[in-house]
Design an enzyme around this catalytic site. Sequence first.
Site, mmCIF file in Angstrom:
data_model
loop_
_atom_site.group_PDB
_atom_site.id
_atom_site.type_symbol
_atom_site.label_atom_id
_atom_site.label_comp_id
_atom_site.label_asym_id
_atom_site.label_seq_id
_atom_site.Cartn_x
_atom_site.Cartn_y
_atom_site.Cartn_z
ATOM 1 N N LYS A 1 -19.744 -36.460 96.868
ATOM 2 C CA LYS A 1 -18.662 -36.438 97.830
ATOM 3 C C LYS A 1 -17.374 -35.777 97.563
ATOM 4 O O LYS A 1 -16.870 -35.050 98.217
ATOM 5 C CB LYS A 1 -18.415 -37.916 98.092
ATOM 6 C CG LYS A 1 -19.418 -38.759 98.995
ATOM 7 C CD LYS A 1 -19.183 -40.207 98.924
ATOM 8 C CE LYS A 1 -20.305 -41.033 99.699
ATOM 9 N NZ LYS A 1 -20.265 -42.317 99.306
ATOM 10 N N GLN B 1 -17.496 -47.207 96.901
ATOM 11 C CA GLN B 1 -18.812 -46.892 96.911
ATOM 12 C C GLN B 1 -19.752 -48.352 96.580
ATOM 13 O O GLN B 1 -19.697 -48.910 95.751
ATOM 14 C CB GLN B 1 -18.967 -46.009 95.546
ATOM 15 C CG GLN B 1 -20.400 -45.479 95.163
ATOM 16 C CD GLN B 1 -20.789 -44.500 96.499
ATOM 17 O OE1 GLN B 1 -19.913 -43.482 96.800
ATOM 18 N NE2 GLN B 1 -22.025 -44.724 97.083
ATOM 19 N N ASP C 1 -15.509 -45.701 105.861
ATOM 20 C CA ASP C 1 -16.980 -45.963 105.963
ATOM 21 C C ASP C 1 -17.379 -46.952 107.056
ATOM 22 O O ASP C 1 -18.108 -47.093 107.493
ATOM 23 C CB ASP C 1 -17.199 -46.906 105.025
ATOM 24 C CG ASP C 1 -18.215 -46.278 104.142
ATOM 25 O OD1 ASP C 1 -18.868 -45.380 104.554
ATOM 26 O OD2 ASP C 1 -18.611 -46.802 102.575
#
Length: 291
Positions: A51, A95, A118
Amino acid sequence: MDTTKIIDGKQIAADFRKKLAEEIQQSGISPGLAVILVGDDPASLIYAKNKQKAAQEVGVNVEVHHLPALSSERMVLDLIDELNERTDIHGILLQLPVPMHLNPQNLIECIMPIKDVDGLHPVNVGKMTSGLPAMIPCTPMGCLYLIKQVVPSLVGKQAVVVGRSALVGRPLAHLLLQEDCTVTQAHSKTKNLPEICRQADILVAAVGVPHLIGADSIKKGAVVIDVGINRQENGKITGDVDFEAVKDLVSYITPVPGGVGPMTIAMLLFNTLKAAKNQKEKGVNLAPYKE
Ligand code: NAD
């Protein structure tokens, strides 16, 4: 196999990132993304690195906050609070998975919805399922983008999504519904899974069981999206779909690796730019959660 059947996620994501980089350059916005990584899960370390690399390439400023595995909930929440308040950080990504002693939902709910790249905060989940503008989870958005490359109009198509996780299956079923598909959501308690899958014009497998989907689950001409990432004993990655068994039946299929994975990262960058634009437009007070 006829390679024209392959939906090349790697190439499609590269093209998408190129356009995004141009847009960022022209916009005069400097999007900032913070990735929070707690502990040393090997897969998470790789994902965070990927990422970071992709973000830097398109002009998103990225910082990875790597906390020790034994960090307390308070420590992670303090970091989230700090990132919520910073005006140079527009997107915050936790994460997953986090170590067992932490409750991911508690942490996610402390991320400001407007920075929730997200799309997992209940505010965004609620807005998305109501069909309102929201931050949409990256993997489902990536899946939809890939599907639309080969089936531009999904109106009236039969879609079967195998898996009902908050991260992938559930939001993807909603996105397909919003595209006017007729959607069936299958899961671990579903009976006669192959029979249900055989109804699908669009079949998405987001399960985490290697080769669960075989030839008996495919309607001839179906478009198959394989979200699964399963590490085999030999270290290689394989999907939830038995690619070799189904390849002659499908009209299009995503490979693993090189299908959905690269698109997920591209969509994270898209969401970061979207968050930055939203925050610039609204000029919002970025610290509404502290009394
Ligand atoms: P999850 O474990 O949270 O959910 C799995 C889902 O599969 C559950 O809803 C469960 O009901 C269903 N399921 C389990 N066994 C089943 C069975 N035998 N038959 C039918 N359904 C069954 O997993 P997740 O986070 O949704 O991820 C699913 C897979 O996708 C994993 O392999 C994960 O690594 C991968 N993934 C890939 C990306 C990407 O970018 N490519 C992103 C996220 C997840």
